[in-house]
Write an enzyme that holds these catalytic residues in place. Structure first.
Site, PDB file in Angstrom:
ATOM      1  N   ASP A 138      -9.887 -60.479   7.405  1.00 50.81           N
ATOM      2  CA  ASP A 138      -9.626 -60.081   8.788  1.00 50.81           C
ATOM      3  C   ASP A 138     -10.923 -60.105   9.591  1.00 50.81           C
ATOM      4  O   ASP A 138     -11.551 -59.085   9.830  1.00 50.81           O
ATOM      5  CB  ASP A 138      -9.017 -58.666   8.789  1.00 50.81           C
ATOM      6  N   TYR A 162     -21.942 -58.371  40.471  1.00 52.50           N
ATOM      7  CA  TYR A 162     -23.223 -58.616  39.824  1.00 52.50           C
ATOM      8  C   TYR A 162     -24.033 -59.644  40.631  1.00 52.50           C
ATOM      9  O   TYR A 162     -25.201 -59.455  40.929  1.00 52.50           O
ATOM     10  CB  TYR A 162     -22.975 -59.117  38.398  1.00 52.50           C
ATOM     11  N   ASP A 180     -18.177 -60.079  37.983  1.00 55.16           N
ATOM     12  CA  ASP A 180     -19.190 -61.118  38.189  1.00 55.16           C
ATOM     13  C   ASP A 180     -19.631 -61.161  39.646  1.00 55.16           C
ATOM     14  O   ASP A 180     -20.815 -61.326  39.954  1.00 55.16           O
ATOM     15  CB  ASP A 180     -18.616 -62.490  37.829  1.00 55.16           C
ATOM     16  N   LYS A 191       1.579 -60.787   4.774  1.00 58.93           N
ATOM     17  CA  LYS A 191       0.820 -59.690   5.362  1.00 58.93           C
ATOM     18  C   LYS A 191       1.085 -58.361   4.664  1.00 58.93           C
ATOM     19  O   LYS A 191       2.179 -58.120   4.168  1.00 58.93           O
ATOM     20  CB  LYS A 191       1.195 -59.546   6.852  1.00 58.93           C
ATOM     21  N   CYS A 219      18.214 -56.776  35.223  1.00 58.94           N
ATOM     22  CA  CYS A 219      18.362 -56.513  36.650  1.00 58.94           C
ATOM     23  C   CYS A 219      19.064 -57.716  37.267  1.00 58.94           C
ATOM     24  O   CYS A 219      18.707 -58.861  37.001  1.00 58.94           O
ATOM     25  CB  CYS A 219      16.974 -56.333  37.250  1.00 58.94           C
ATOM     26  N   LYS A 257      -6.545 -62.744   2.667  1.00 57.22           N
ATOM     27  CA  LYS A 257      -6.613 -63.132   4.081  1.00 57.22           C
ATOM     28  C   LYS A 257      -7.647 -62.246   4.757  1.00 57.22           C
ATOM     29  O   LYS A 257      -7.410 -61.057   4.979  1.00 57.22           O
ATOM     30  CB  LYS A 257      -5.244 -62.986   4.751  1.00 57.22           C
ATOM     31  N   CYS A 314      14.119 -52.562  42.152  1.00 58.02           N
ATOM     32  CA  CYS A 314      14.848 -52.990  43.351  1.00 58.02           C
ATOM     33  C   CYS A 314      16.202 -52.310  43.476  1.00 58.02           C
ATOM     34  O   CYS A 314      16.938 -52.561  44.423  1.00 58.02           O
ATOM     35  CB  CYS A 314      15.003 -54.504  43.372  1.00 58.02           C
ATOM     36  N   CYS A 348      18.082 -51.215  38.243  1.00 59.50           N
ATOM     37  CA  CYS A 348      16.689 -51.653  38.142  1.00 59.50           C
ATOM     38  C   CYS A 348      15.793 -50.599  38.790  1.00 59.50           C
ATOM     39  O   CYS A 348      16.015 -50.234  39.943  1.00 59.50           O
ATOM     40  CB  CYS A 348      16.538 -53.000  38.846  1.00 59.50           C
ATOM     41  N   CYS A 393      14.346 -59.196  43.626  1.00 61.66           N
ATOM     42  CA  CYS A 393      13.656 -58.151  42.873  1.00 61.66           C
ATOM     43  C   CYS A 393      12.153 -58.438  42.827  1.00 61.66           C
ATOM     44  O   CYS A 393      11.719 -59.422  42.234  1.00 61.66           O
ATOM     45  CB  CYS A 393      14.201 -58.054  41.457  1.00 61.66           C
ATOM     46  N   TYR A 422     -12.848 -71.399   3.544  1.00 55.53           N
ATOM     47  CA  TYR A 422     -11.528 -71.542   2.928  1.00 55.53           C
ATOM     48  C   TYR A 422     -10.757 -72.785   3.344  1.00 55.53           C
ATOM     49  O   TYR A 422      -9.731 -73.104   2.781  1.00 55.53           O
ATOM     50  CB  TYR A 422     -10.659 -70.300   3.126  1.00 55.53           C
ATOM     51  N   SER A 449      -2.888 -71.912  13.056  1.00 52.89           N
ATOM     52  CA  SER A 449      -2.676 -70.556  12.557  1.00 52.89           C
ATOM     53  C   SER A 449      -1.607 -70.608  11.473  1.00 52.89           C
ATOM     54  O   SER A 449      -1.066 -71.670  11.163  1.00 52.89           O
ATOM     55  CB  SER A 449      -2.262 -69.653  13.693  1.00 52.89           C
ATOM     56  N   GLU A 452      -5.027 -66.623  -1.865  1.00 52.68           N
ATOM     57  CA  GLU A 452      -6.344 -66.183  -1.400  1.00 52.68           C
ATOM     58  C   GLU A 452      -6.209 -64.920  -0.556  1.00 52.68           C
ATOM     59  O   GLU A 452      -5.220 -64.767   0.137  1.00 52.68           O
ATOM     60  CB  GLU A 452      -6.965 -67.271  -0.492  1.00 52.68           C
TER      61      GLU A 452
HETATM   62  S1  IVH Z   1      -6.180 -71.043   6.169  1.00 52.59           S
HETATM   63  C1  IVH Z   1      -4.131 -74.367   8.486  1.00 52.59           C
HETATM   64  N1  IVH Z   1      -7.131 -69.164   4.625  1.00 52.59           N
HETATM   65  O1  IVH Z   1      -5.935 -66.326   9.262  1.00 52.59           O
HETATM   66  C2  IVH Z   1      -4.522 -73.115   7.803  1.00 52.59           C
HETATM   67  N2  IVH Z   1      -6.872 -68.668   6.939  1.00 52.59           N
HETATM   68  O2  IVH Z   1      -3.320 -66.621  10.751  1.00 52.59           O
HETATM   69  C3  IVH Z   1      -5.745 -72.520   8.355  1.00 52.59           C
HETATM   70  N3  IVH Z   1      -7.618 -66.437   7.590  1.00 52.59           N
HETATM   71  O3  IVH Z   1      -6.896 -68.462  11.864  1.00 52.59           O
HETATM   72  C4  IVH Z   1      -6.038 -71.166   7.905  1.00 52.59           C
HETATM   73  N4  IVH Z   1      -8.288 -65.798   5.587  1.00 52.59           N
HETATM   74  O4  IVH Z   1      -8.658 -66.914  10.850  1.00 52.59           O
HETATM   75  C5  IVH Z   1      -6.762 -69.497   5.867  1.00 52.59           C
HETATM   76  N5  IVH Z   1      -8.004 -67.615   3.136  1.00 52.59           N
HETATM   77  C6  IVH Z   1      -7.649 -67.945   4.371  1.00 52.59           C
HETATM   78  C7  IVH Z   1      -7.790 -67.052   5.456  1.00 52.59           C
HETATM   79  C8  IVH Z   1      -7.374 -67.455   6.726  1.00 52.59           C
HETATM   80  C9  IVH Z   1      -8.177 -65.457   6.867  1.00 52.59           C
HETATM   81  C10 IVH Z   1      -7.326 -66.351   9.037  1.00 52.59           C
HETATM   82  C11 IVH Z   1      -7.848 -67.492   9.884  1.00 52.59           C
HETATM   83  C12 IVH Z   1      -6.646 -68.088  10.547  1.00 52.59           C
HETATM   84  C13 IVH Z   1      -5.657 -66.983  10.471  1.00 52.59           C
HETATM   85  C14 IVH Z   1      -4.254 -67.550  10.432  1.00 52.59           C
END
Ligand code: IVH
Length: 718
Positions: A128, A44, A41, A323, A441, A126, A420, A417, A447, A235, A90, A124
Site C-alpha cells: 500500500d 500567492y 496560486d 483485498k 427528483c 499488495k 427544488c 427533492c 432542479c 513487481y 490497475s 504477492e
Molecule cells: S501489479 C497490470 N503487483 O496495486 C498489473 N500491483 O490496484 C499492475 N500494487 O497500481 C499492478 N502491490 O500500485 C501489482 N505486487 C503487486 C502490487 C501492486 C501493490 C498496487 C499498484 C497498482 C495497484 C492496483
C-alpha cells in the site's frame, strides 16, 4: 485596501518587504516542503507581484532573503508530464473466497481449459504505497514517473534517485530499454519517526505512511525526498525491448538479479486453495510486516497466457487483487443529509461524529439508498459501526442496537427533492415491474441541484478536466445565471467583466458571513490579503477553460453525463465511432440500437439510456451549442496498423477449436474489428466453426464472405 506602491514611504516599504519575505517563505515551505499550501496560486502570485513592485520602486531596499532571488515561481503544474510508453493499469478487486474461485474459473474458461488443467499463479503481497515506473536505457536509470491517470504521470526522476532501493545502474545483462515498475512505500518505523520530528517542529502531521510516501516523492526539492527514508519493491514492468524471462516468477528473479528489491513473501501457487492459503498466511503476518499492505495480488505466471488473456478496460484479466477486509470503528450518527446527484438521485449521506478509522478521520459515510436505511434500521442518534476500505467512501455496516437512545424514531426518507421541492419518486421498470432502488427528483431541468451536478461532472477530471473550476465556482456562477448548461462554460471567456463581478460579490458575501461568525478583524486581515488575487483568478479560470477547447472524443462523451455511461463505456463508444459526427449520426439513425448492441460491453440498459439522451430535444440543442464552442478530436483506432480487419464487422458462429469465443472476440476487437452477434447486410465476415447453423444461411443471403477458424487465424496473423 493596501496602500498603492507609489504612495509608500521608504520606511513603510522596508517594513513591508520584510513581512513579504517571511510570508512568502512560509508559503513556499508549506507548498513545497509539506504539500499543504494555505493560499491559492492566485493569492500567492499577488504577494510576489507586490514584492516585485515595491523592489522596483526602492531598489536599495532589496533584501538578501528577498523572494525575488529565488528562481522560478510556484509553477501551477509542479512536474513535467510523462506519457507512459505502456499504460500503468490497475487491478480488479476481489473480497471473498468465492471471488477468487471465480477469477481462476474465468481464466480457465477464457482459455478454453478444463477445470483440472493446471494454471500456475504467483501470489504477492499488495503493497500500500504508490506505484512508480522506472525507465532504464542501456541499464542506466534515465526517468522515473508516477502512475498519474495511468496514461500520463509526473516526472519525479530526481526524487526517485534519492531512494536507496532504486538502482541507478543495473547489474548484469539488461535489455536496451527496460521499464521496471513497483511500489514506493515507507515503513511504519520511519513514518512514526518522521511524524515525531514534525510534531516537535510544530508542523502538520501526515495521516498514514502511504500519504507520506506520496507527498514525499512529489516534493519539488529532492533534498526533502532524500531526508525521508523510502523503499521500493519491484513487481511488474512497462516497455521492454526484450524480456529476460517468460514467467512472472522469472521476471521477479531477473529484477533481483539486476539489483532491485522484490518482496520476499512472493510464492507460486497451483490451485485456488493454495492461493487462499497464501492470503490467510499473509493476513496473519500483516501486523508484523513493518509496512502497510492492503491485500494480496494473484497473477497468471506464464507470460504467453497473460498475453492471450489481455485486458478488460483498465485491468488485466490475468491478475486480481484479493483485498483484506476493511477496518471498522464505532461512532454516533448525528444526522442524515440528502444530496441530489446529476441524475436526480437522492443520496443519503450519514453525518458522523468524527472518528479515526485506519489512520484517517471520517465524518461522512454513504447510506446508499432508502431500502438500505430501512434494512439496517438506521436512526439518527444511533451508535453505528462504520468501515473504510482503501479509498472508497466509508460505509455503515450496522447499528449497535444496545446503544440506541430512547425515543429514536425510524428514519422517514423524504418524498420530495430537498432542493427544488419537486416530487421524488422511485421509477418502476416497465419490463420487470421492479421498483428502482433509488428515489429520484422529478424536477429535471428545473432542479438547480441536478444542473449543478451535471456541470460539476462536465468539468471533472475524467471529463473536460477544467483545472481550478471546483464545485463552489459552479454553484456561484449557476446561481448568478451565468452558467446553465455546458456550452455556457466556454462563453465565460467572453464575459470576463461579469465573471469578475459575480466572484467579487460572492467573496463579499462570504466575508460578511465570516465576519458575523468570527469577528471583524480576523476577516479583514484575510480579505485584504486576497484583494489583489481577483483579476488573476479570472485570468486563470479563463486560461484553464481555453486550454480545454480541444478534447478527445472519449472524454467528450463521458462529459455529456448520459445515464449509465461512465468513462469506460465512453471509451468503448469513442473507439467504436472514432468521431463525434459519426457518433451523433449513428445515434440518430433508425438502427442506433443495433449499432450499439453490436459493440461488446454495451448492454440493453445502457443502449436504451444513450438512445433516450439523443431522443430528448433539449439535449440535442445543448450538444449543438457545445459543439460550436469546442473541437472534439477523433480517437485513433486501437493498435491496428496493418490490421486486415480494422473497421470490419465480424460474426463468429459454430464451435471454435483453437480458442474460446470470448478470446476470439477480444482479439478481433483489439484489432479494430466490431464483433456482432447476428448476421446482417452490414456484416463483412463470418467465421464459422463446426456446427454453424442458421447464420451460414443468413450469410449466403446477404452475400457475406465466410471463412473457417484457420482462415481467420491466417488472416489476423496467427
Ligand atoms: S501489479 C497490470 N503487483 O496495486 C498489473 N500491483 O490496484 C499492475 N500494487 O497500481 C499492478 N502491490 O500500485 C501489482 N505486487 C503487486 C502490487 C501492486 C501493490 C498496487 C499498484 C497498482 C495497484 C492496483
Amino acid at each position: 485596501m493596501k496602500k498603492a506602491v507609489d504612495k509608500l514611504t521608504a520606511g513603510e516599504a522596508a517594513k513591508e518587504l520584510e513581512r513579504l519575505a517571511s510570508e512568502i517563505a512560509g508559503h513556499d515551505r508549506r507548498y513545497h516542503g509539506e504539500d499543504a499550501p494555505t493560499i491559492s496560486d492566485a493569492d500567492y502570485d499577488a504577494l510576489k507581484r507586490r514584492n516585485d513592485a515595491i523592489e522596483q520602486r526602492f531598489p536599495l531596499l532589496v533584501r538578501a532573503d528577498s523572494p525575488s532571488h529565488r528562481v522560478g515561481s510556484r509553477p501551477s503544474e509542479k512536474f513535467a508530464k510523462v506519457v507512459h510508453a505502456k499504460p500503468m493499469l490497475s487491478l480488479d478487486n476481489d473480497f471473498t473466497d468465492e471471488d477468487v474461485v471465480d477469477f481462476a474459473a474465468r481464466i480457465r474458461r477464457f482459455l478454453g481449459m478444463k477445470e483440472d488443467d493446471e494454471v500456475v499463479f504467483t501470489a504477492e503481497p499488495k503493497i500500500d504505497g504508490l506505484s512508480a515506473s522506472l525507465r532504464y536505457e542501456k541499464g542506466v536509470f534515465v526517468q522515473g514517473a508516477t502512475r498519474g491517470d495511468g496514461a500520463e504521470g509526473e516526472d519525479i526522476t530526481a526524487n526517485l534517485r534519492t531512494i536507496k532501493d532504486v538502482p541507478l545502474r543495473l547489474h548484469g545483462k539488461v535489455p536496451e530499454v527496460m521499464e521496471v515498475r513497483g511500489e514506493v512505500y515507507m515503513t511504519h518505523k520511519d513514518f512514526e519517526a518522521l511524524n515525531k520530528r514534525l510534531e516537535k517542529e510544530g508542523r502538520q502531521l501526515y495521516v498514514n505512511p502511504r500519504n507520506t510516501a506520496a507527498g514525499s516523492v512529489r516534493q519539488l526539492d529532492p533534498s526533502i525526498t532524500a531526508a525521508r527514508p523510502m523503499h521500493f519493491f519491484a513487481y511488474t514492468w512497462g516497455e521492454a525491448s526484450k524480456l529476460p524471462a517468460d514467467t512472472q516468477w522469472g521476471m521477479l528473479e531477473a529484477f533481483k538479479h539486476w539489483g532491485f528489491k522484490v518482496n520476499p513473501l512472493v510464492r507460486r501457487a497451483k490451485t485456488t486453495d493454495e492461493l487462499l492459503e497464501f492470503y490467510r498466511d499473509i493476513e496473519a503476518r500483516r501486523a508484523r510486516l513493518g509496512y502497510d499492505i492492503d491485500g494480496v495480488v494473484y497473477k497468471v505466471d506464464r507470460l504467453d497466457l497473460q498475453e492471450r488473456l489481455g485486458f478488460v478496460s483498465r485491468s488485466p484479466r490475468w491478475a486480481t487483487a484479493h483485498k483484506f477486509p476493511a477496518e471498522q470503528a464505532e461512532t454516533v450518527l448525528l444526522d442524515i443529509d440528502i444530496q441530489v446527484g446529476r441524475t436526480g438521485k437522492l443520496a443519503p449521506v450519514a453525518k458522523l461524529k468524527p472518528v479515526t478509522v485506519g489512520g484517517v478521520v471520517v465524518q461522512n459515510a454513504t447510506l446508499h439508498n432508502e431500502d438500505e436505511i430501512a434494512r439496517k434500521d438506521v436512526r439518527i442518534g444511533d451508535t453505528v459501526v462504520i468501515q473504510r476500505a482503501g479509498d472508497v467512501i466509508p460505509q455503515i455496516v450496522r447499528v449497535v442496537e444496545e446503544k440506541r437512545p430512547r425515543g429514536a424514531k425510524p428514519y422517514q426518507f423524504p418524498h420530495e427533492c430537498p432542493v427544488c421541492r419537486s416530487h421524488a419518486v422511485r421509477e418502476v421498470d416497465e419490463k420487470t415491474g421492479k421498483e428502482d432502488v433509488d428515489r429520484r427528483c422529478t424536477g429535471g431541468l428545473i432542479c438547480p441541484a441536478q444542473a449543478v451536478e451535471r456541470l460539476r461532472h462536465f468539468v471533472s477530471r475524467d471529463a473536460f478536466d477544467i483545472e481550478g473550476f471546483g464545485g463552489t465556482y459552479i454553484e456561484t456562477l449557476h446561481e448568478a445565471g451565468l452558467l446553465k448548461e455546458p456550452a455556457d462554460i466556454f462563453a465565460l471567456p467572453r464575459k470576463q467583466t461579469q465573471l469578475a463581478k459575480v466572484l467579487a460579490e460572492k467573496r463579499a458575501e462570504q466575508s460578511a458571513e465570516r465576519r458575523a461568525r468570527e469577528g471583524k478583524d480576523a476577516v479583514e486581515a484575510r480579505s485584504k490579503k486576497k484583494d489583489e488575487g481577483e483579476g488573476k483568478l479570472v485570468e486563470n479560470l479563463v486560461a484553464a477553460i481555453e486550454r480545454r477547447r480541444k478534447i478527445g472524443l472519449d472524454r467528450f462523451i463521458n462529459a455529456l453525463g448520459i445515464r449509465h455511461v461512465g468513462d469506460t463505456t465512453a471509451r468503448l463508444l469513442a473507439r467504436n465511432f472514432h468521431a463525434i459526427g459519426a457518433f451523433v449520426e449513428a445515434m440518430e439513425s433508425d438502427d442506433a440500437n443495433e449499432q450499439l448492441s453490436a459493440i461488446g460491453g454495451i448492454g440493453d440498459v445502457v443502449a436504451e439510456a444513450i438512445k433516450d439522451f439523443f431522443d430528448e430535444k433539449h439535449n440535442r440543442k445543448a450538444l449543438d451549442r457545445l459543439l460550436k464552442e469546442v473541437e472534439v478530436q477523433e480517437v485513433a483506432a486501437p493498435k491496428t496498423s496493418g490490421s486486415p480487419v480494422v473497421g470490419k464487422t465480424v460474426v463468429f458462429t459454430g464451435t471454435l477449436e483453437k480458442m474460446t469465443r470470448q478470446e476470439a472476440k477480444a482479439r478481433a476487437e483489439a484489432l479494430g474489428a466490431k464483433v456482432a452477434g447476428s448476421v446482417s447486410k452490414k456484416t463483412d465476415l463470418v467465421v464459422a466453426g463446426p456446427g454453424a447453423g442458421s447464420k451460414l444461411a443468413e450469410a449466403a443471403k446477404h452475400g457475406v464472405e465466410v471463412i473457417d477458424e484457420d482462415g481467420w487465424l491466417k488472416l489476423i496473423g496467427g
